[in-house]
Design an enzyme around this catalytic site. Structure first.
Site, mmCIF file in Angstrom:
data_model
loop_
_atom_site.group_PDB
_atom_site.id
_atom_site.type_symbol
_atom_site.label_atom_id
_atom_site.label_comp_id
_atom_site.label_asym_id
_atom_site.label_seq_id
_atom_site.Cartn_x
_atom_site.Cartn_y
_atom_site.Cartn_z
ATOM 1 N N HIS A 217 1.038 -2.332 0.224
ATOM 2 C CA HIS A 217 0.647 -2.235 1.640
ATOM 3 C C HIS A 217 -0.508 -3.215 1.857
ATOM 4 O O HIS A 217 -1.351 -3.378 0.966
ATOM 5 C CB HIS A 217 0.101 -0.834 1.968
ATOM 6 C CG HIS A 217 1.122 0.183 2.363
ATOM 7 N ND1 HIS A 217 1.006 1.509 1.994
ATOM 8 C CD2 HIS A 217 2.255 0.107 3.123
ATOM 9 C CE1 HIS A 217 2.021 2.195 2.497
ATOM 10 N NE2 HIS A 217 2.799 1.362 3.182
ATOM 11 N N CYS B 223 -6.137 4.762 3.092
ATOM 12 C CA CYS B 223 -4.817 5.407 3.269
ATOM 13 C C CYS B 223 -4.946 6.780 3.919
ATOM 14 O O CYS B 223 -4.033 7.228 4.601
ATOM 15 C CB CYS B 223 -4.124 5.592 1.928
ATOM 16 S SG CYS B 223 -3.826 4.078 1.023
HETATM 17 N N1 ARG Z 1 2.521 7.338 -2.159
HETATM 18 C C1 ARG Z 1 2.317 6.708 -0.909
HETATM 19 C C2 ARG Z 1 3.388 5.652 -0.674
HETATM 20 O O1 ARG Z 1 3.715 4.970 -1.609
HETATM 21 C C3 ARG Z 1 0.951 6.089 -0.838
HETATM 22 C C4 ARG Z 1 0.637 5.498 0.488
HETATM 23 C C5 ARG Z 1 -0.710 4.849 0.515
HETATM 24 N N2 ARG Z 1 -1.092 4.511 1.817
HETATM 25 C C6 ARG Z 1 -1.586 3.340 2.206
HETATM 26 N N3 ARG Z 1 -2.007 3.221 3.432
HETATM 27 N N4 ARG Z 1 -1.621 2.297 1.410
HETATM 28 O O2 ARG Z 1 3.913 5.514 0.406
#
Ligand code: ARG
Length: 276
Positions: free
Chosen positions: A169, A263
């Site tokens: 991300h 996150c």
């Molecule tokens: N386990 C989640 C996923 O892979 C973690 C998300 C993390 N969020 C972020 N904004 N980077 O979707």
């Protein structure tokens, strides 16, 4: 050293009551390793209390029982000038979160709400930086969602391509510190995107790989305080050199799911209804 100004924020968070690592949709998640829901709640509560101590307003969305990643509220939507672009998640395990976030925004009285037609993971990939919307793609959010974001959120979009799956991300590879200041880990981006970032932000702080691996870029800035994982020690020092006040948090449990401070934090930007 200049004292930077705080701009009070409004955030949306989700208590990790059902947090767990039971599937793997990013390289950090290993369901065979133990995870501790109670510890995740404790770490999250410290973050929640910190924001309030710093003078920010925090709204809460009810966690969903079969949605162990719902704590990562940043992924639920992107809110700019009170307009809400609700996410469409890439992985089936997280798809139902989209409807939960949509319901929350409608119930809270937001009247401009659009569910993304393309895969879009909210502020995980769409980061507001002053006049621009920095828009990640490569692993989660589709390029087509950048077009929707431009049309609906009405900000010029800067597409940035992520190339290292540990930083899947945009908010794991880059943090917005202020309207025109960012910090990022260059190797997480394609050569073209690195060029764009260099041109837009010639003075940006460049994070080390160790800081990026500690999820140091998954940080939340209010203009003065920068809340980040405490393991990102180098980065904290460099933020302090630039006049920010870094605040390190232990988010080790959330890191097991590939998440950290940012996150867990969705910023509600612009004129937004006040429910109570
Ligand atoms: N386990 C989640 C996923 O892979 C973690 C998300 C993390 N969020 C972020 N904004 N980077 O979707």
């Amino acid at each position: 050293m200049s004292r930077r100004a705080v701009r009070p924020r409004r955030y949306l968070m989700c208590r990790p009551a059902y947090f767990d690592v039971v599937y793997s949709i990013n390289p950090w998640m290993d369901p065979s390793k133990p995870s501790d829901t109670e510890l995740a709640v404790l770490q999250w509560e410290r973050l929640y209390r910190l924001y309030r101590t710093l003078g920010h307003r925090v709204d809460l969305i009810e966690p969903g029982e079969n949605l162990p990643d719902m704590v990562f509220a940043a992924n639920g939507a992107t809110v700019v000038d009170g307009r809400v672009l609700v996410s469409r998640f890439r992985h089936e395990q997280r798809v139902p979160e989209g409807a939960a976030y949509e319901r929350w925004f409608r119930d809270a009285g937001f009247d401009e709400v659009l569910v993304s037609d393309a895969i879009c993971e909210g502020e995980g990939d769409l980061l507001t930086a002053g006049e621009f919307l920095l828009a990640g793609t490569g692993f989660r959010t589709d390029r087509a969602a950048h077009v929707t974001a431009f049309a609906f959120l009405r900000k010029p979009v800067v597409p940035l391509t992520l190339v290292d799956d540990r930083f899947y991300h945009l908010d794991t590879a880059l943090a917005v510190l202020d309207d025109d200041e960012v910090v990022y880990f260059p190797d997480a981006f394609s050569a073209d995107s690195r060029r764009v970032l260099r041109r837009l932000y010639p003075d940006a702080i460049l994070a080390t790989e160790a800081d990026a691996e500690a999820f140091g870029l998954n940080a939340v800035s209010d203009g003065r305080h920068v809340v980040l994982p405490e393991a990102a020690v180098d980065l904290a020092g460099r933020l302090a050199d630039r006049g920010f006040e870094p605040i390190g948090m232990d988010v080790s449990e959330l890191h097991k799911a590939g998440g950290a401070v940012k996150c867990c934090t969705l910023e509600l930007r612009g004129r937004v209804p006040v429910a109570d």
